[in-house]
Design an enzyme around this catalytic site. Sequence first.
Site, PDB file in Angstrom:
ATOM      1  N   TYR A   1       0.842  -1.182   0.037  1.00  0.00           N
ATOM      2  CA  TYR A   1       0.098  -0.010   0.008  1.00  0.00           C
ATOM      3  C   TYR A   1       0.872   1.188  -0.074  1.00  0.00           C
ATOM      4  CZ  TYR A   1      -4.965  -0.127   0.127  1.00  0.00           C
ATOM      5  OH  TYR A   1      -6.263   0.007  -0.328  1.00  0.00           O
TER       6      TYR A   1
ATOM      7  N   GLU B   1      -0.378   4.869  -0.569  1.00  0.00           N
ATOM      8  CA  GLU B   1      -1.322   6.072  -1.075  1.00  0.00           C
ATOM      9  C   GLU B   1      -0.550   7.171  -0.878  1.00  0.00           C
ATOM     10  OE1 GLU B   1      -4.897   5.647   1.203  1.00  0.00           O
ATOM     11  OE2 GLU B   1      -5.817   4.479  -0.039  1.00  0.00           O
TER      12      GLU B   1
ATOM     13  N   ASP C   1      -4.922  13.886 -25.476  1.00  0.00           N
ATOM     14  CA  ASP C   1      -4.789  12.454 -25.065  1.00  0.00           C
ATOM     15  C   ASP C   1      -4.176  11.808 -26.227  1.00  0.00           C
ATOM     16  OD1 ASP C   1      -5.799   9.872 -24.851  1.00  0.00           O
ATOM     17  OD2 ASP C   1      -7.984  10.298 -24.487  1.00  0.00           O
TER      18      ASP C   1
END
Length: 402
Positions: free
Chosen positions: A45, A47, A189
Amino acid sequence: MDQEINKYLLLEQDRQNNGIELIASENYTSKEIREMCGSILTNKYAEGYPGKRYYGGCEFVDRIECIAIERACQLFGSKFANVQPHSGSQANAAAYRALLPEGGKILSLVLNDGGHLTHGSPVSFSSHLYTFVHYPLNNGHLDYDEIKRIALEEKPDLILSGYSAYPYAIDFKRFKEIADKVGAYFMVDMAHIAGLIASGAHMNPVPYADVVTSTTHKTLRGPRGGLILCNDEEIAKKINSAIFPYYQGGPLEHIIAAKAICFKEAMSNEFKEYINNVVINTKACADKLQELGANVSGTDNHLFNMNVLETYGMTGKDAQIALEEIGIATNKNMIPNDTLPPSKASGLRIGFAAVTTRGCTKAQAEEIAVIIHQYLNKSLDKEKAQALVKKLTTSWKQIQNI
Ligand code: DSN
């Protein structure tokens, strides 16, 4: 291995090995990239961003994410990169949020003409959070004078370029001039053509656009995921907050590590040569189909569109299903001013990024054109077509050895 799942993994491997993959947004990753995607980094993890995480034990994933960021910036010549987007759609959502208030006006190309769902389709979040107006194509091509006229009339907050089914080169400099004229942000994009841009085969939007978004798994040949680039520190900060904590949670550090490998691979001479061959093969197939009498667009990149309704009297959906019977994967696609709904469509989109990775040559690209044409006009029977497909695919690299 979970046998119930593994059975389908092996069947999918056979499907990928035994088929001619002409879906323009697909590709085959290197073993190194695939192994990194399946690595123990998935356990972590993390974050937040390098140096500013919400969890301990991030010292090594911090290094990996920094290397991915540095390589992305080096590859495309940008100052800032966010390598955490899980997909191109999340990347676009974060870019819009960083640049616009809710309801902000975006001038883009509609999905039917080659845009993307996130470029304002009614079924995407984009049209619910922002106001979209569109520029049309002129005979299948971007018409910069018309885009300028509409921009002056509509005064958008953002002008969007970069497409999913546009076969020609894009002049990002002209777009930027138009955006400057109306005081709009300019966003690109580049998901489909990122590999061409990385290798120098297409104009780079980074010097012109306020934000450039991408995926890493199309012509760039990396793991499935997204990427955002920009040159402005304030915009970069807003993009970071839009990705985490606004839209996403924990970053996929195994995928970020694989993106870092992809960026390094894309800096190599081998990759340049690969992209060069993609462009050659795409043009060879399109030219051959045209010579045989098919209604195809031209191409400057890795894809082209074929009007199968006009050429063979069948919908894109039926052409896609017919080609799948003989092991050729394509996708139905709307053509400009299509009279059929997207579920049927009048066109097929055909691309050569994937098969070129397996070793498809120019002569084989022409052979593929002949198989497609003869099978769709019913002058080649199914067994013969399947045998020709098999001959081609067995001459190429097995995908697990790439
Ligand atoms: N779905 C992709 C494509 O096929 O072009 C775009 O996200």
